[in-house]
Design an enzyme around this catalytic site. Structure first.
Site, PDB file in Angstrom:
ATOM      1  N   ASP A  14     -21.800  54.334  13.577  1.00 42.21           N
ATOM      2  CA  ASP A  14     -22.092  54.979  12.300  1.00 42.21           C
ATOM      3  C   ASP A  14     -23.490  54.596  11.816  1.00 42.21           C
ATOM      4  O   ASP A  14     -23.817  53.414  11.763  1.00 42.21           O
ATOM      5  CB  ASP A  14     -21.027  54.479  11.303  1.00 42.21           C
ATOM      6  CG  ASP A  14     -20.989  55.270  10.021  1.00 42.21           C
ATOM      7  OD1 ASP A  14     -22.017  55.875   9.668  1.00 42.21           O
ATOM      8  OD2 ASP A  14     -19.930  55.263   9.377  1.00 42.21           O
ATOM      9  N   HIS A  16     -24.967  55.744   8.801  1.00 44.13           N
ATOM     10  CA  HIS A  16     -25.232  55.960   7.369  1.00 44.13           C
ATOM     11  C   HIS A  16     -25.749  54.670   6.733  1.00 44.13           C
ATOM     12  O   HIS A  16     -24.991  53.721   6.549  1.00 44.13           O
ATOM     13  CB  HIS A  16     -23.957  56.420   6.663  1.00 44.13           C
ATOM     14  CG  HIS A  16     -23.532  57.802   7.079  1.00 44.13           C
ATOM     15  ND1 HIS A  16     -22.653  58.016   8.110  1.00 44.13           N
ATOM     16  CD2 HIS A  16     -23.881  59.016   6.599  1.00 44.13           C
ATOM     17  CE1 HIS A  16     -22.477  59.328   8.253  1.00 44.13           C
ATOM     18  NE2 HIS A  16     -23.207  59.956   7.352  1.00 44.13           N
TER      19      HIS A  16
HETATM   20  C1  B12 Z   1     -27.097  61.275   4.256  1.00 41.17           C
HETATM   21  C2  B12 Z   1     -25.895  61.589   5.101  1.00 41.17           C
HETATM   22  C3  B12 Z   1     -26.032  61.583   6.473  1.00 41.17           C
HETATM   23  C4  B12 Z   1     -27.331  61.178   7.144  1.00 41.17           C
HETATM   24  C5  B12 Z   1     -27.405  59.647   7.147  1.00 41.17           C
HETATM   25  C6  B12 Z   1     -28.825  59.154   7.124  1.00 41.17           C
HETATM   26  C7  B12 Z   1     -28.846  57.678   7.114  1.00 41.17           C
HETATM   27  N1  B12 Z   1     -29.416  57.083   8.144  1.00 41.17           N
HETATM   28  O1  B12 Z   1     -28.366  57.033   6.199  1.00 41.17           O
HETATM   29  C8  B12 Z   1     -27.136  61.790   8.555  1.00 41.17           C
HETATM   30  C9  B12 Z   1     -27.737  63.178   8.571  1.00 41.17           C
HETATM   31  C10 B12 Z   1     -27.692  60.986   9.721  1.00 41.17           C
HETATM   32  C11 B12 Z   1     -25.626  61.929   8.620  1.00 41.17           C
HETATM   33  C12 B12 Z   1     -24.958  62.091   9.807  1.00 41.17           C
HETATM   34  C13 B12 Z   1     -23.600  62.311   9.866  1.00 41.17           C
HETATM   35  N2  B12 Z   1     -22.765  62.489   8.859  1.00 41.17           N
HETATM   36 CO1  B12 Z   1     -23.263  62.189   7.089  1.00 41.17          CO
HETATM   37  N3  B12 Z   1     -23.610  62.189   5.294  1.00 41.17           N
HETATM   38  C14 B12 Z   1     -24.650  61.913   4.502  1.00 41.17           C
HETATM   39  C15 B12 Z   1     -24.341  62.099   3.010  1.00 41.17           C
HETATM   40  C16 B12 Z   1     -24.933  63.439   2.572  1.00 41.17           C
HETATM   41  C17 B12 Z   1     -24.840  61.026   2.092  1.00 41.17           C
HETATM   42  C18 B12 Z   1     -24.462  59.590   2.505  1.00 41.17           C
HETATM   43  C19 B12 Z   1     -25.104  58.632   1.577  1.00 41.17           C
HETATM   44  O2  B12 Z   1     -26.190  58.121   1.866  1.00 41.17           O
HETATM   45  N4  B12 Z   1     -24.509  58.422   0.395  1.00 41.17           N
HETATM   46  C20 B12 Z   1     -25.053  57.583  -0.642  1.00 41.17           C
HETATM   47  C21 B12 Z   1     -24.476  56.158  -0.584  1.00 41.17           C
HETATM   48  C22 B12 Z   1     -25.033  55.319  -1.716  1.00 41.17           C
HETATM   49  O3  B12 Z   1     -23.058  56.225  -0.708  1.00 41.17           O
HETATM   50  P1  B12 Z   1     -22.058  55.638   0.370  1.00 41.17           P
HETATM   51  O4  B12 Z   1     -22.669  55.581   1.693  1.00 41.17           O
HETATM   52  O5  B12 Z   1     -20.787  56.371   0.237  1.00 41.17           O
HETATM   53  O6  B12 Z   1     -21.820  54.134  -0.113  1.00 41.17           O
HETATM   54  C23 B12 Z   1     -21.344  53.793  -1.393  1.00 41.17           C
HETATM   55  C24 B12 Z   1     -19.830  53.709  -1.477  1.00 41.17           C
HETATM   56  O7  B12 Z   1     -19.128  54.462  -0.502  1.00 41.17           O
HETATM   57  C25 B12 Z   1     -19.522  52.272  -1.400  1.00 41.17           C
HETATM   58  N5  B12 Z   1     -19.223  51.656  -0.121  1.00 41.17           N
HETATM   59  C26 B12 Z   1     -19.700  51.903   1.113  1.00 41.17           C
HETATM   60  N6  B12 Z   1     -19.252  51.006   1.999  1.00 41.17           N
HETATM   61  C27 B12 Z   1     -18.463  50.170   1.348  1.00 41.17           C
HETATM   62  C28 B12 Z   1     -17.745  49.048   1.793  1.00 41.17           C
HETATM   63  C29 B12 Z   1     -16.991  48.318   0.879  1.00 41.17           C
HETATM   64  C30 B12 Z   1     -16.215  47.151   1.337  1.00 41.17           C
HETATM   65  C31 B12 Z   1     -16.957  48.722  -0.500  1.00 41.17           C
HETATM   66  C32 B12 Z   1     -16.157  47.978  -1.430  1.00 41.17           C
HETATM   67  C33 B12 Z   1     -17.670  49.852  -0.924  1.00 41.17           C
HETATM   68  C34 B12 Z   1     -18.436  50.548  -0.012  1.00 41.17           C
HETATM   69  O8  B12 Z   1     -20.641  51.640  -1.929  1.00 41.17           O
HETATM   70  C35 B12 Z   1     -21.806  52.396  -1.687  1.00 41.17           C
HETATM   71  C36 B12 Z   1     -22.669  52.275  -2.890  1.00 41.17           C
HETATM   72  O9  B12 Z   1     -22.053  52.766  -4.046  1.00 41.17           O
HETATM   73  C37 B12 Z   1     -22.780  62.113   3.009  1.00 41.17           C
HETATM   74  C38 B12 Z   1     -22.131  62.981   1.941  1.00 41.17           C
HETATM   75  C39 B12 Z   1     -22.131  62.305   0.604  1.00 41.17           C
HETATM   76  N7  B12 Z   1     -22.646  63.001  -0.361  1.00 41.17           N
HETATM   77  O10 B12 Z   1     -21.726  61.154   0.473  1.00 41.17           O
HETATM   78  C40 B12 Z   1     -22.475  62.621   4.410  1.00 41.17           C
HETATM   79  C41 B12 Z   1     -21.178  62.234   5.117  1.00 41.17           C
HETATM   80  C42 B12 Z   1     -20.917  60.737   4.860  1.00 41.17           C
HETATM   81  N8  B12 Z   1     -21.461  62.461   6.528  1.00 41.17           N
HETATM   82  C43 B12 Z   1     -20.463  62.949   7.126  1.00 41.17           C
HETATM   83  C44 B12 Z   1     -20.470  63.244   8.511  1.00 41.17           C
HETATM   84  C45 B12 Z   1     -19.221  63.901   9.060  1.00 41.17           C
HETATM   85  C46 B12 Z   1     -21.574  62.977   9.289  1.00 41.17           C
HETATM   86  C47 B12 Z   1     -21.658  63.215  10.791  1.00 41.17           C
HETATM   87  C48 B12 Z   1     -20.441  62.744  11.576  1.00 41.17           C
HETATM   88  C49 B12 Z   1     -21.829  64.654  11.169  1.00 41.17           C
HETATM   89  C50 B12 Z   1     -22.722  65.383  10.243  1.00 41.17           C
HETATM   90  N9  B12 Z   1     -22.104  66.076   9.304  1.00 41.17           N
HETATM   91  O11 B12 Z   1     -23.913  65.390  10.427  1.00 41.17           O
HETATM   92  C51 B12 Z   1     -22.900  62.434  11.179  1.00 41.17           C
HETATM   93  C52 B12 Z   1     -22.538  61.025  11.683  1.00 41.17           C
HETATM   94  C53 B12 Z   1     -23.699  60.301  12.198  1.00 41.17           C
HETATM   95  C54 B12 Z   1     -23.369  58.913  12.569  1.00 41.17           C
HETATM   96  N10 B12 Z   1     -23.344  58.578  13.858  1.00 41.17           N
HETATM   97  O12 B12 Z   1     -23.129  58.083  11.737  1.00 41.17           O
HETATM   98  C55 B12 Z   1     -19.294  63.167   6.230  1.00 41.17           C
HETATM   99  C56 B12 Z   1     -18.166  62.152   6.477  1.00 41.17           C
HETATM  100  C57 B12 Z   1     -16.830  62.855   6.419  1.00 41.17           C
HETATM  101  C58 B12 Z   1     -15.676  61.975   6.556  1.00 41.17           C
HETATM  102  N11 B12 Z   1     -15.777  60.706   6.847  1.00 41.17           N
HETATM  103  O13 B12 Z   1     -14.615  62.480   6.392  1.00 41.17           O
HETATM  104  C59 B12 Z   1     -19.904  63.154   4.852  1.00 41.17           C
HETATM  105  C60 B12 Z   1     -19.000  62.607   3.699  1.00 41.17           C
HETATM  106  C61 B12 Z   1     -20.361  64.596   4.498  1.00 41.17           C
HETATM  107  C62 B12 Z   1     -19.167  65.528   4.407  1.00 41.17           C
HETATM  108  N12 B12 Z   1     -18.646  65.712   3.227  1.00 41.17           N
HETATM  109  O14 B12 Z   1     -18.787  66.060   5.395  1.00 41.17           O
HETATM  110  N13 B12 Z   1     -25.091  61.917   7.423  1.00 41.17           N
END
Ligand code: B12
Lengths: 136, 466
Positions: A14, A16
């Site tokens: 992963d 992200h």
């Molecule tokens: C940017 C992004 C990408 C970028 C990532 C760039 C990078 N290097 O960071 C790229 C284009 C590479 C990408 C690829 C993929 N992505 Co993407 N991506 C996103 C997106 C739009 C934003 C993620 C993000 O940065 N969020 C902002 C941060 C701050 O939030 P966060 O990561 O969720 O973390 C917060 C919380 O979750 C929490 N948290 C996280 N971890 C933990 C752990 C603990 C213990 C705790 C308590 C809290 C916690 O705290 C964080 C801060 O508040 C999301 C959709 C979305 N809007 O969330 C999809 C999303 C995560 N991706 C998704 C998918 C499917 C993929 C891909 C598999 C295929 C694709 N659609 O392109 C690939 C996988 C690549 C890989 N090998 O990992 C899906 C996941 C679906 C699922 N799991 O059911 C999402 C949700 C989009 C969707 N709705 O379909 N992605």
């Protein structure tokens, strides 16, 4: 009191990176000693980092929907390494699609996580609980 | 005459001396004589006499030495996790010029303790735990080591929070030295300070234990193990000095009868876009030693690694011929090749030793399939853009075709994912001065740089016509 050490990382294949960075910043600001392993972290790396740093908790992230496969066996590996009772959280997008949260939570607790967090959990949502769990 | 220096390398078989004039930036004379291990000063005096300098000139020259005699610097490295602090400790010891006899991780067992007693290391490097991290393991290991029947100098380079406590585990007969942690944090390697402490212990203690101090009658001191001097020369050449521009990233290969050493100077960062780096970062000045790859004492293990059939095919002999020649070279390490075929066999052995040693030294790429497609993962140093490869040591210097041997360091068709130098220039340390200039670099870096680059430029290996 000495700062508590947390090992942080995004498990499996992963990439992200954004949430991981935000967690690092928020937890460091909250006074924790953060060991951030970044993205693409294997189970082995979590275990070894926790061992060397004598960590108090492991925070696993998984965003791409494969958390169950990636995290299975991590608790067992920690037990093997002699640190089986370490506190462990997981959060992010743990499963694909909209599954019933209580089932998801139960599944990951079964895998050995002490707490399981749904998407969009903010740092302030869980840091107080983390402090409590660590007896701070 | 002012400005002459004599640089001495007391090796296991020969004591080699090089006199240079730093004003004129040139080698005045070179000489060697068999090392006399009962009293190294005899062999040293013989070698010095061979220089042909007059007595006054010799007396006035400043004399620095390095040594690999009496088994070299024999060390044991200990850490907690194999891929983390144990690896860091091993890298630090190798970089200090040591022969690492064994590396231990986790808690030392009774069997490990027995083994360490057998190995009789000169110095033990004890690491484990990041700063503020695990403390039990290094404390446990200190207690085990403290019970060794013969005191050994111990360099403590683990978790800073318990360093004093670790030192206190040892009875007074043990000398202990506290160095900064080889891995203060996960993913951060800090080997230079520990290397320096090891070098100091070598200089202050080990040379006495080995009787090398007798050489002190003729020289100012033995400042480091020979491999550390070679690494230092590499660093000088790569980085240059305040007044001299360095040659940039480079690789030094030393094929021997028993081992093959590889030194690399360079950060080894990814050269392609989109590559994710994993694993412990590696030191800028990295040394590896392959104890199973050599062309005499270790020829049987080299043959095993390569495969006797591959070797037979390369030299166009039968497998039986290859095996019997290898047996002979192993049993009689002094054997010199006579026929063209025997020379060719030696060359092939040396090239394969280089190829395998470099393979283990460099980083590699692997493919990782993720839901978003292919990701390239790099582990270890990317040395693909290294522009200079230098060969040193008797086997290469004596070879009729050193270029053919050294080309084993370059890109190999069957290993496209190994991050080897892709298009380097090859040089030979033909006047055998790398270690000497590593020594001189401490005091006269500009002169050492000039003499070294001048000598290497004379031994630039021309590419053969394709
Ligand atoms: C940017 C992004 C990408 C970028 C990532 C760039 C990078 N290097 O960071 C790229 C284009 C590479 C990408 C690829 C993929 N992505 Co993407 N991506 C996103 C997106 C739009 C934003 C993620 C993000 O940065 N969020 C902002 C941060 C701050 O939030 P966060 O990561 O969720 O973390 C917060 C919380 O979750 C929490 N948290 C996280 N971890 C933990 C752990 C603990 C213990 C705790 C308590 C809290 C916690 O705290 C964080 C801060 O508040 C999301 C959709 C979305 N809007 O969330 C999809 C999303 C995560 N991706 C998704 C998918 C499917 C993929 C891909 C598999 C295929 C694709 N659609 O392109 C690939 C996988 C690549 C890989 N090998 O990992 C899906 C996941 C679906 C699922 N799991 O059911 C999402 C949700 C989009 C969707 N709705 O379909 N992605």
């Amino acid at each position: 009191m000495e700062a508590k050490t947390l090992v942080l990382g995004v498990i499996g294949a992963d990439v992200h990176a954004v949430g991981n960075k935000i967690l690092e910043i928020a937890l460091t600001e909250a006074g924790f000693n953060v060991v951030n392993l970044g993205v693409l972290v294997s189970q082995k790396e979590f275990v070894e980092a926790a061992l060397e740093t004598d960590a108090d908790a492991i925070l696993v992230s998984s965003l791409y929907g494969h958390a169950e496969i990636d995290a299975r066996g991590l608790r067992e590996a920690l037990i093997e390494a002699g640190i089986g009772d370490i506190l462990m959280y997981i959060g992010g997008y743990l499963v694909v699609g909209n599954q019933d949260w209580s089932e998801v939570e139960a599944k990951f607790k079964q895998l050995g996580f002490d707490r399981v967090y749904p998407p969009s959990t903010l740092p302030e949502d869980f840091i107080p609980t983390l402090r409590e769990d660590l007896g701070m | 005459m002012s400005g002459s220096w004599v640089l001495v390398d007391i090796g296991s078989t020969f004591t080699k001396v090089t006199a240079v004039d730093i004003g004129q930036r040139r080698i005045l004379a070179q000489s060697s004589a068999p090392t006399t291990i009962e009293d190294v000063s005899i062999g040293l005096r013989n070698a010095l006499q061979g220089l042909g300098l007059d007595a006054e000139q010799l007396r006035q020259a400043r004399k620095l030495a390095c040594s690999s005699a009496a088994g070299g610097l024999r060390m044991v490295a200990i850490g907690l996790v194999q891929d983390l602090t144990a690896k860091a400790a091993r890298l630090a010891a190798l970089g200090a010029g040591a022969r690492v006899l064994s590396t231990y991780s986790f808690q030392l067992t009774e069997a490990d303790r027995e083994e360490i007693i057998e190995l009789q290391p000169d110095i033990i490097l004890l690491a484990g735990g990041t700063d503020g991290g695990n403390r039990e393991n290094i404390l446990h290991n200190a207690k085990v080591l403290a019970s060794l029947p013969n005191p050994v100098p111990v360099v403590i380079a683990g978790n800073r929070s318990v360093a004093q406590e670790v030192a206190a585990c040892f009875p007074p007969e043990f000398s202990t030295y506290i160095a900064p942690n080889v891995m203060p944090q996960i993913g951060q390697l800090q080997v230079d300070p520990a290397r320096e402490v090891i070098r100091r212990v070598f200089m202050e203690k080990i040379i006495y234990a080995k009787g090398l101090d007798k050489a002190g009658r003729w020289i100012e001191g033995i400042f480091m193990p020979t491999p550390a001097a070679v690494l230092r020369a590499g660093q000088l050449l790569s980085q240059g000095t305040a007044a001299r521009k360095g040659w940039g990233d480079l690789l030094i290969v030393d094929v021997g009868g028993a081992t093959t050493d590889v030194h690399s100077l360079g950060k080894g960062l990814p050269t392609r876009a989109g590559v994710v780096v994993r694993g412990l970062p590696e030191p800028y000045a990295k040394r590896t030693v392959e104890g199973d790859l050599g062309v005499r004492v270790s020829v049987l293990s080299l043959m095993e690694t390569v495969g006797p059939d591959v070797l037979a095919q390369e030299v166009n002999w039968t497998r039986e011929e290859v095996e019997s020649r290898a047996e002979l070279l192993h049993a009689h390490p002094d054997t010199l090749p006579e026929s063209d075929e025997e020379w060719h066999f030696d060359r092939v052995l040396a090239r394969l030793a280089v190829a395998h040693a470099v393979s283990r030294h460099v980083g590699r790429l692997s493919e990782l399939y993720t839901p978003a497609g292919l990701v390239w993962v790099q582990e270890g140093k990317d040395l693909s853009s290294v522009a200079t490869v230098i060969g040193t040591g008797g086997v290469l210097v004596r070879s009729h075709d050193p270029l053919a041997v050294l080309e084993g360091a370059g890109k190999q068709g069957d290993a496209p994912l190994e991050l080897r130098p892709e298009d380097p220039l090859f040089f030979l340390d033909g006047s055998y001065i790398l270690a000497s200039m590593g020594l001189l670099a401490q005091e006269e870096p500009d002169a050492a740089f000039d003499i070294l680059t001048d000598s290497l430029s004379n031994y630039k290996l021309a590419r053969r016509e394709q």
